[in-house]
Design an enzyme around this catalytic site. Structure first.
Site, mmCIF file in Angstrom:
data_model
loop_
_atom_site.group_PDB
_atom_site.id
_atom_site.type_symbol
_atom_site.label_atom_id
_atom_site.label_comp_id
_atom_site.label_asym_id
_atom_site.label_seq_id
_atom_site.Cartn_x
_atom_site.Cartn_y
_atom_site.Cartn_z
ATOM 1 N N ASP A 67 0.815 -1.216 0.000
ATOM 2 C CA ASP A 67 0.000 0.000 0.000
ATOM 3 C C ASP A 67 0.849 1.268 0.000
ATOM 4 O OD1 ASP A 67 0.963 -0.317 2.611
ATOM 5 O OD2 ASP A 67 -0.996 -0.792 3.440
ATOM 6 N N ASN A 136 -6.934 -2.008 14.759
ATOM 7 C CA ASN A 136 -8.355 -2.217 14.421
ATOM 8 C C ASN A 136 -8.567 -3.491 13.600
ATOM 9 O OD1 ASN A 136 -7.288 -1.541 11.949
ATOM 10 N ND2 ASN A 136 -8.744 0.098 11.505
ATOM 11 N N GLU A 143 -9.514 -1.756 5.634
ATOM 12 C CA GLU A 143 -10.051 -1.308 6.910
ATOM 13 C C GLU A 143 -11.354 -2.063 7.222
ATOM 14 O OE1 GLU A 143 -8.126 0.305 8.645
ATOM 15 O OE2 GLU A 143 -7.428 2.203 7.800
#
Ligand code: PGA
Length: 242
Positions: A67, A136, A143
């Site tokens: 990324d 997370n 995400e």
């Protein structure tokens, strides 16, 4: 998923480097899937040491990173291009043009994403994929979401990710809000995956990844479905699994 718990960051880094080094020795023209973040820095240092010592060579290998932020200059000190140059590429013997980090200048992001997936596919897919995990539960910049996304795509960073990454920037407001990231197709298509997590702030995400349901709300949980994953943890990141 094979889970290995080691004492601390240093031993985890060395073990991760050993696994990657063994794969390179077995297949010098391997396709490496590489990750950024604080976690793999120690592993990259050890790989650079092994390369300097003549134990491994990157001369025939190629690499594809996961990324990059959108809207960041690749020379910015927090760009993932720069991170990779500083932490690995400048220290080992990859041939020019054999390392790849996704990038879009924003003019034609869909085409840039498609081209990246095509390049990974043309290389034969990833041989060994290195991953970290976000607090997370994200992997790369996949995400928490309602669905798993297969292809390379542009994503908005989660609020938690922006808070976590603010430590690298002058302020939270300076953290880029979007990224280009591989999807689950590249990651799950890897022959082997090594995922590293260290520190108590990863313990929750690790627990959910390993023991929770497979859900796009915890993107790393998809790794339960991969046939060859090694999860390397220090004691702090593993403490909820006991
Ligand atoms: P970190 O990031 O290694 O900086 O904790 C991991 C990740 O977000 O994948």
């Amino acid at each position: 998923m094979k889970i290995i718990v080691l004492k601390d960051y240093d031993t985890v880094s060395k073990e991760a480097a050993k696994i990657v080094a063994d794969e390179i020795k077995a297949n010098p023209s391997i396709v490496l899937g590489l990750a950024t973040g604080s976690t793999p820095v120690g592993m990259y240092n050890e790989l650079a040491r092994l390369c300097s010592a003549g134990e491994i060579s990157f001369a025939d290998a190629v690499s594809y990173n996961l990324d990059e932020y959108v809207g960041i200059d690749i020379n910015h000190e927090q760009s993932y291009h720069r991170f990779m140059d500083e932490n690995l590429f400048s220290k080992v013997n990859f041939k020019d043009g054999s390392t790849h980090v996704p990038y879009t200048d924003g003019a034609n992001p869909d085409a840039d994403c498609r081209a990246y997936d095509e390049a990974v596919a043309a290389a034969g897919g990833i041989g060994i994929q290195i991953l970290g995990i976000g607090s997370n539960g994200h992997i790369a910049f996949n995400e928490p979401d309602d669905v798993f996304i297969r292809r390379t795509h542009i994503t908005s960073l989660d609020e938690q990710t922006i808070r976590d990454n603010a430590r690298f920037f002058d302020s939270e407001a300076d953290v880029p809000k979007q990224a280009i990231t591989v999807g689950m197709g590249v990651i799950m298509g890897a022959k082997k995956i090594v995922i590293i997590a260290t520190g108590a702030n990863k313990a929750d995400a690790v627990y959910k990844m390993v023991r929770g349901e497979v859900t796009p709300r915890v993107p790393a949980s998809i790794l339960q479905l991969h046939q060859d994953v090694v999860l390397l943890l220090d004691e702090a990141a593993a403490h909820k699994l006991a």
